[in-house]
Design a protein around this motif. Structure first.
Motif, PDB file in Angstrom:
ATOM      1  N   ARG A 138       0.828  -1.203   0.000  1.00 52.80           N
ATOM      2  CA  ARG A 138       0.000   0.000   0.000  1.00 52.80           C
ATOM      3  C   ARG A 138       0.864   1.256   0.000  1.00 52.80           C
ATOM      4  O   ARG A 138       0.579   2.222  -0.697  1.00 52.80           O
ATOM      5  CB  ARG A 138      -0.920  -0.010   1.216  1.00 52.80           C
ATOM      6  N   LEU A 139       1.934   1.215   0.754  1.00 53.79           N
ATOM      7  CA  LEU A 139       2.874   2.332   0.835  1.00 53.79           C
ATOM      8  C   LEU A 139       3.699   2.472  -0.441  1.00 53.79           C
ATOM      9  O   LEU A 139       4.173   3.559  -0.777  1.00 53.79           O
ATOM     10  CB  LEU A 139       3.789   2.106   2.040  1.00 53.79           C
ATOM     11  N   LYS A 140       3.910   1.368  -1.145  1.00 56.71           N
ATOM     12  CA  LYS A 140       4.821   1.296  -2.299  1.00 56.71           C
ATOM     13  C   LYS A 140       6.234   1.734  -1.914  1.00 56.71           C
ATOM     14  O   LYS A 140       6.870   2.571  -2.552  1.00 56.71           O
ATOM     15  CB  LYS A 140       4.318   2.152  -3.466  1.00 56.71           C
ATOM     16  N   SER A 141       6.725   1.134  -0.864  1.00 57.30           N
ATOM     17  CA  SER A 141       8.068   1.463  -0.397  1.00 57.30           C
ATOM     18  C   SER A 141       8.566   0.318   0.463  1.00 57.30           C
ATOM     19  O   SER A 141       7.794  -0.570   0.852  1.00 57.30           O
ATOM     20  CB  SER A 141       8.046   2.769   0.406  1.00 57.30           C
ATOM     21  N   GLY A 163       2.776   6.773  -6.431  1.00 61.26           N
ATOM     22  CA  GLY A 163       1.441   6.205  -6.460  1.00 61.26           C
ATOM     23  C   GLY A 163       1.025   5.483  -5.197  1.00 61.26           C
ATOM     24  O   GLY A 163      -0.129   5.061  -5.069  1.00 61.26           O
ATOM     25  N   GLY A 164       1.936   5.328  -4.231  1.00 65.83           N
ATOM     26  CA  GLY A 164       1.591   4.674  -2.977  1.00 65.83           C
ATOM     27  C   GLY A 164       0.897   5.622  -2.008  1.00 65.83           C
ATOM     28  O   GLY A 164       0.906   6.843  -2.186  1.00 65.83           O
ATOM     29  N   ASP A 165       0.306   5.047  -0.973  1.00 61.92           N
ATOM     30  CA  ASP A 165      -0.387   5.818   0.055  1.00 61.92           C
ATOM     31  C   ASP A 165       0.639   6.349   1.061  1.00 61.92           C
ATOM     32  O   ASP A 165       1.176   5.596   1.869  1.00 61.92           O
ATOM     33  CB  ASP A 165      -1.416   4.938   0.754  1.00 61.92           C
ATOM     34  N   LYS A 166       0.882   7.640   1.022  1.00 63.48           N
ATOM     35  CA  LYS A 166       1.858   8.253   1.921  1.00 63.48           C
ATOM     36  C   LYS A 166       1.179   9.092   3.019  1.00 63.48           C
ATOM     37  O   LYS A 166       1.803   9.948   3.626  1.00 63.48           O
ATOM     38  CB  LYS A 166       2.825   9.136   1.120  1.00 63.48           C
ATOM     39  N   GLY A 167      -0.099   8.809   3.272  1.00 69.89           N
ATOM     40  CA  GLY A 167      -0.838   9.610   4.235  1.00 69.89           C
ATOM     41  C   GLY A 167      -0.787   9.071   5.655  1.00 69.89           C
ATOM     42  O   GLY A 167      -1.761   9.182   6.400  1.00 69.89           O
ATOM     43  N   TRP A 168       0.317   8.480   6.062  1.00 70.33           N
ATOM     44  CA  TRP A 168       0.408   7.919   7.402  1.00 70.33           C
ATOM     45  C   TRP A 168       0.472   9.031   8.457  1.00 70.33           C
ATOM     46  O   TRP A 168       0.883  10.165   8.172  1.00 70.33           O
ATOM     47  CB  TRP A 168       1.634   7.018   7.520  1.00 70.33           C
TER      48      TRP A 168
END
Length: 331
Positions: free
Chosen positions: A24-27, A117-122
């Motif tokens: 989800r993070l793409k990292s 494109g990953g979710d970086k909204g942590w």
């Protein structure tokens, strides 16, 4: 020279690699850890590096050995992955003895993958947990391509990835490379499918496609924005080297980056190479062996870069196509 048994950096005895990633993070994070502390050096040639604990790797500093090296995505946030590795090593009783306290010595470097494109909204950085998970997963075998620090990596025209390669020199010394390819430049010639590293390929480790067409007058385009790139790598050997010699090994290895990525070492890349020496094998030729080791390190790094891109796989939400998606399935 010939590849080691695995054609991975872990062909250097005593070294293991662990990786962890978040789809989800793409990292993700990649960790090189030694069975025992090892000598390390570093050399930076990119204009936008992100690092932790690299100053102590200078030959004149007190601490001459480290417990692990970390490559991480996440830009500045990814530096926190080192803290997770330090926690894991301390729990295992590893570290530099200071009085009655063990302090794990773990330099690290990061690449920029915040716009992939990953979710970086942590709300709480995920990188310490990824670092500790990567350390816990350390072993002799590990995945290439879309894994670890290369999970969300990109290049100018294709997905990047984590790559590795090794060689055994005629005298028996082993050299290996581990790299997270997230370059502003391209790993392929003239749009591909052939790789810039093709002249250094051994067998068909990244397709055996040979060299492609190159326009020597072509000027590179800025396909990625400033601050959105960086290729970070580790080269390692079982040779017995001083910290100064290990630093020179890192310097020489940068030639492999220049052979495999065009352009490389730009003002917007944080291109960095760590070097590690476990010291298991004495130099038989103190004058000639360092020269051979530098050549081997550059060759391994070029091959590892191509392998990282070659093995990347398509994932939902990718901002760049994978090599396999653009140029067809591998045998």
């Amino acid at each position: 020279m010939r590849p080691g048994r695995r054609n991975l950096i872990t062909d250097v005895d005593g070294l293991r690699v662990g990786q962890a990633q978040d789809a989800r993070l793409k990292s993700g994070v990649s960790v090189l850890v030694g069975a025992a502390p090892f000598v390390a050096g570093v050399h930076v040639m990119g204009g936008a590096p992100g690092t932790r604990e690299t100053d102590l790797l200078a030959p004149d500093k007190l601490v001459q050995e480290v417990d692990a090296l970390v490559l991480s995505g996440g830009s500045a946030f990814g530096l926190d992955a080192v803290g997770g590795v330090v926690e894991g090593l301390r729990a295992a009783g590893r570290g530099f003895a200071v009085g009655g306290v063990q302090v794990p010595i773990v330099p690290g470097a990061i690449l920029f993958d915040l716009l992939n494109g990953g979710d970086k909204g942590w709300t709480q950085t995920p990188y310490p947990a990824l670092g500790r998970a990567a350390l816990a997963a350390a072993g002799a075998d590990f995945a290439l391509g879309s894994a670890g620090a290369g999970y969300g990596a990109t290049t100018a025209d294709l997905k990047g990835g984590i790559g590795s390669a090794s060689v055994v020199l005629e005298g028996g010394i082993t050299v290996g490379a581990l790299v997270a390819v997230n370059a502003l430049g391209s790993a392929v010639m003239g749009g591909g499918p052939q790789f810039w590293a093709a002249p250094w390929e051994i067998g068909d480790e990244f397709g055996g496609l040979g060299t492609g067409a190159n326009d020597p007058g072509a000027e590179p385009a800025l396909e990625i924005g400033p601050g959105e790139a960086t290729t970070i790598a580790i080269v390692a050997t079982d040779a017995k080297l001083t910290q100064a010699q290990t630093t020179r090994l890192a310097v020489a290895a940068h030639d492999g980056m220049a052979r495999a990525l065009s352009p490389s070492h730009t003002p917007f890349d944080g291109d960095l190479v760590f070097a590690a020496a476990t010291g298991a094998r004495a130099l038989a030729d103190p004058a000639g062996d360092p020269l051979r080791l530098g050549h081997a390190a550059a060759t391994c790094l070029a091959r590892a870069i191509a392998r990282g891109v070659y093995h990347a796989r398509p994932e939902p939400g990718d901002t760049r196509p994978a090599w396999i998606a653009r140029f067809g399935p591998r045998d």
